[in-house]
Every structure is written in structure tokens, then in C-alpha cells.
Motif scaffolding. Structure first.
Motif, PDB file in Angstrom:
ATOM      1  N   ASP A  45     -31.571 -26.780   3.215  1.00 54.41           N
ATOM      2  CA  ASP A  45     -31.274 -25.828   2.153  1.00 54.41           C
ATOM      3  C   ASP A  45     -30.072 -24.982   2.583  1.00 54.41           C
ATOM      4  OD1 ASP A  45     -31.385 -24.137  -0.009  1.00 54.41           O
ATOM      5  OD2 ASP A  45     -33.123 -23.004   0.715  1.00 54.41           O
ATOM      6  N   PRO A  46     -29.061 -24.811   1.731  1.00 55.01           N
ATOM      7  CA  PRO A  46     -27.856 -24.052   2.112  1.00 55.01           C
ATOM      8  C   PRO A  46     -28.148 -22.626   2.577  1.00 55.01           C
ATOM      9  CG  PRO A  46     -27.487 -25.212   0.037  1.00 55.01           C
ATOM     10  CD  PRO A  46     -28.927 -25.391   0.384  1.00 55.01           C
ATOM     11  N   THR A  47     -29.242 -22.061   2.134  1.00 53.04           N
ATOM     12  CA  THR A  47     -29.551 -20.688   2.564  1.00 53.04           C
ATOM     13  C   THR A  47     -30.083 -20.645   4.001  1.00 53.04           C
ATOM     14  OG1 THR A  47     -31.773 -20.853   1.628  1.00 53.04           O
ATOM     15  CG2 THR A  47     -30.036 -19.955   0.206  1.00 53.04           C
ATOM     16  N   THR A  48     -30.549 -21.776   4.528  1.00 53.79           N
ATOM     17  CA  THR A  48     -31.095 -21.793   5.893  1.00 53.79           C
ATOM     18  C   THR A  48     -30.128 -22.386   6.919  1.00 53.79           C
ATOM     19  OG1 THR A  48     -32.139 -23.944   5.537  1.00 53.79           O
ATOM     20  CG2 THR A  48     -33.463 -21.992   5.045  1.00 53.79           C
ATOM     21  N   GLY A  50     -27.429 -21.154   8.157  1.00 55.50           N
ATOM     22  CA  GLY A  50     -27.084 -20.128   9.154  1.00 55.50           C
ATOM     23  C   GLY A  50     -28.164 -19.974  10.215  1.00 55.50           C
TER      24      GLY A  50
END
Length: 122
Positions: A45-48, A50
Motif C-alpha cells: 500500500d503506498p501509505t505504508t 515509508g
């Protein structure tokens, strides 16, 4: 020329190149691990993404490689001459001994191994 010197020289040279060979194997494994990690990041998921970056595989480096050999050869030669007079329990012994010790040592240290094929893909 002594044939053992050549064999020992070849052995030492082969062991000296082991540091470079180990680094090359580690570099190959690092590159494979980075490819696997990138595949994981691409599917995450792009939010994870980082949060996953600190889990990126660490690169191992050979910074110091030390090798030493020691060989010791000891020879002893004893010569003795004995005269005995058994009826009167008398004995005369002349003894001469020679002991020779030879020590050979060789050692070397590689402080930093060149990283010829190392490339970071991340």
C-alpha cells in the motif's frame, strides 16, 4: 626450487583472494535481496511504503581480513656410546645431542576490499 614453497605460496594466494570472493558473494546476495524487497514495496500500500524503507536489506562489507600461518619443524639427533662392566656395576656413557628448530611465519591483512562490481539499486 622447493616444491613445497610453490604449494604454500599458491595456498596463501588463494586464501588472500577469499576476501574478495566473499565480498562478491555478499554483493550478489545483497542485489538479490534488494530485488525481492523492491517487489514487496511495489505490491505494498503506498501509505505504508515509508514504513518499509527502514527494513531495506543491509549491505555487508569486508573491511578487515587477516590471515596468518605458522609452521614449526623440530629435529633431534642423539648419539650415545656406552661401556659397561657388569660384574662391578660400572658404566660410562658419552652422549651427544643436537636439536634444531625452525620456525616459519607468514601473515597479512587486507584492510579494505575493493568493490569493483557493487552497485546499489534502491
Amino acid at each position: 626450487m622447493n616444491p613445497y614453497t610453490t604449494e604454500l605460496g599458491e595456498l596463501v594466494a588463494a586464501m588472500a583472494t577469499d576476501a574478495v570472493n566473499i565480498q562478491m558473494l555478499w554483493d550478489l546476495e545483497y542485489q538479490n535481496a534488494v530485488v525481492r524487497f523492491q517487489a514487496l514495496v511495489e505490491h505494498a500500500d503506498p501509505t505504508t511504503v515509508g514504513l518499509l524503507r527502514p527494513l531495506m536489506p543491509a549491505r555487508m562489507l569486508v573491511r578487515n581480513f587477516e590471515l596468518s600461518f605458522q609452521a614449526m619443524l623440530t629435529t633431534e639427533q642423539v648419539e650415545a656410546f656406552t661401556i659397561q662392566a657388569l660384574p662391578i656395576n660400572l658404566e660410562f656413557t658419552l652422549r651427544h645431542a643436537v636439536r634444531v628448530e625452525r620456525h616459519s611465519r607468514i601473515g597479512f591483512s587486507v584492510e579494505q576490499v575493493p568493490l569493483a562490481t557493487a552497485t546499489r539499486k534502491a
